[in-house]
Design an enzyme around this catalytic site. Sequence first.
Site, PDB file in Angstrom:
ATOM      1  N   ASP A   1      -6.349  17.053 -16.397  1.00 24.32           N
ATOM      2  CA  ASP A   1      -6.645  15.854 -16.542  1.00 24.32           C
ATOM      3  C   ASP A   1      -6.304  15.423 -18.049  1.00 24.32           C
ATOM      4  OD1 ASP A   1      -7.937  13.399 -17.669  1.00 24.32           O
ATOM      5  OD2 ASP A   1      -9.722  13.700 -16.361  1.00 24.32           O
TER       6      ASP A   1
ATOM      7  N   TYR B   1     -15.389  15.392 -17.483  1.00 24.98           N
ATOM      8  CA  TYR B   1     -15.858  13.933 -17.517  1.00 24.98           C
ATOM      9  C   TYR B   1     -16.924  13.973 -16.416  1.00 24.98           C
ATOM     10  CZ  TYR B   1     -16.144   8.921 -15.773  1.00 24.98           C
ATOM     11  OH  TYR B   1     -16.696   7.886 -15.241  1.00 24.98           O
TER      12      TYR B   1
ATOM     13  N   LYS C   1      -7.586   4.171 -19.783  1.00 29.89           N
ATOM     14  CA  LYS C   1      -7.813   4.663 -21.165  1.00 29.89           C
ATOM     15  C   LYS C   1      -6.439   4.641 -21.992  1.00 29.89           C
ATOM     16  CE  LYS C   1     -11.928   5.649 -19.613  1.00 29.89           C
ATOM     17  NZ  LYS C   1     -11.861   6.324 -18.427  1.00 29.89           N
TER      18      LYS C   1
ATOM     19  N   ARG D   1       0.918  -1.280   0.139  1.00 33.64           N
ATOM     20  CA  ARG D   1      -0.111   0.113   0.038  1.00 33.64           C
ATOM     21  C   ARG D   1       0.946   1.152  -0.001  1.00 33.64           C
ATOM     22  NH1 ARG D   1      -2.371   2.132   4.547  1.00 33.64           N
ATOM     23  NH2 ARG D   1      -2.423   0.249   5.534  1.00 33.64           N
TER      24      ARG D   1
HETATM   25  C1  LIG Z   1     -11.255  12.239 -18.910  1.00 35.66           C
HETATM   26  C2  LIG Z   1     -11.562  11.287 -17.909  1.00 35.66           C
HETATM   27  N1  LIG Z   1     -10.936  11.543 -16.807  1.00 35.66           N
HETATM   28  C3  LIG Z   1     -11.211  10.401 -15.684  1.00 35.66           C
HETATM   29  C4  LIG Z   1     -12.089   9.442 -15.736  1.00 35.66           C
HETATM   30  C5  LIG Z   1     -12.333   8.533 -14.883  1.00 35.66           C
HETATM   31  O1  LIG Z   1     -11.464   7.442 -14.840  1.00 35.66           O
HETATM   32  P1  LIG Z   1     -11.809   5.910 -14.331  1.00 35.66           P
HETATM   33  O2  LIG Z   1     -12.966   5.575 -15.077  1.00 35.66           O
HETATM   34  O3  LIG Z   1     -10.257   5.110 -14.549  1.00 35.66           O
HETATM   35  O4  LIG Z   1     -11.901   6.204 -12.875  1.00 35.66           O
HETATM   36  C6  LIG Z   1     -12.580   9.220 -17.015  1.00 35.66           C
HETATM   37  C7  LIG Z   1     -13.325   8.090 -17.266  1.00 35.66           C
HETATM   38  O5  LIG Z   1     -13.936   7.785 -18.532  1.00 35.66           O
HETATM   39  C8  LIG Z   1     -12.190  10.108 -18.239  1.00 35.66           C
HETATM   40  O6  LIG Z   1     -12.720  10.157 -19.278  1.00 35.66           O
END
Ligand SMILES: Cc1ncc(COP(=O)(O)O)c(C=O)c1O
Length: 384
Positions: free
Chosen positions: A173, A101, A198, A48
């Site tokens: 992000d 998101y 992704k 962890r």
């Molecule tokens: C731009 C973006 N950021 C964060 C996330 C969240 O990621 P996770 O599904 O791995 O928690 C997503 C999920 O689709 C996303 O498209």
Amino acid sequence: VHPPPAAAQPGVPLAPVLVPSSTFEFEESEAFADATAARIGSGYVYSRWANPTVDAFESAVADLEGADDAEAFASGMAAISSIFLGTCKSGDRIVAARQLYGGTHSLLSEVLPRFGVEAGLYDVDDYDGIAKGLAEGARLFYCETIGNPRVKVADLTTLGELADEADVPMIVDNTFASPILCRPIEHGASLVVHSATKFLGGHHDLVGGIACGSPQLLEPVRHVARELGPVLSPFDAWLALRGMATLSLRLERSSDNALAVARALAAHPRVEAVHYPALGDDPDKPLADALFGGRGGGNLGFDLTGGRDAARRFQDELRLVKRAASLGGTHTLIVHAASITHTQLNAEELEAAGISEGFCRLSVGIEEPADLIDDLTQALDATG
Ligand SMILES: Cc1ncc(COP(=O)(O)O)c(C=O)c1O
């Protein structure tokens, strides 16, 4: 329980090594105590806190992003929420772009306010609004390089300057762009976050996240990871490392495919509008040229005539393109944003984010482009 260890031999493994061990033994109790006191950096103690396979993944992403340090998480949302949890306290304000998101949107608009952290949301190109919001006092500025799902590009250079003038860290992000298209730290970002689920992983077989930046800024975020425990498993780190070996190849292929698909969709009478930053007439084309060297990434959006009903009929006709959430992998996936990825937004918020009833998001994979275009065209033709 205690098989004898195999004899050590020279030779360093070429492929990433998977170390699933949750705990690590020490020859001497003093070294064990020292490493435990340090938690990280003086030997592996407990997974962890730190794990060799997870460390290898962190180094790889930090290196690609041009960051000094990185911390991996169990998902993109774990990374994003740990940044807010680690950096903000009750009474703080976050300034954020509205093009986000859905999970991040609800974190900012519903979850964090319960802990006394409020967020002001602005269109990502509302520079006056953002500058004003930052000047009123903000703990963080948050945006996505390419906003989910409308693939609106953030002018990171301008936003980085605004954040810098206000002395507010910019958190980006970078999931949709990946470090192959853009490295936000070069444009003034203090922390970069990814859903590794992704493009980094790229094969639809893991859920993970990562935050990169300076060790100082990452410290409180890392503390949340290690004390609250939303950490990445070694196996998922190993899968992500394996996926990253082909990141640039996949990104190039997905981007080329997406451009070909975007052009085909734009020429079809059932498609009202196509949103893809590398398309010649897209309003974000100059930004894509400046930030991504002309590429647009693997994601595009389009509005179908006929709204939600037409979108449903069209998706049901698809044979090769999969109706599945997520993005940034080998397979081409489609979602109807209002009913799948952005259900957290009400009608007003959907409109403000530019998500129409007929809006579909397509994450273009690495298949043969002609096969994708054939499938999408036959489904559009059959929608009637
Ligand atoms: C731009 C973006 N950021 C964060 C996330 C969240 O990621 P996770 O599904 O791995 O928690 C997503 C999920 O689709 C996303 O498209």
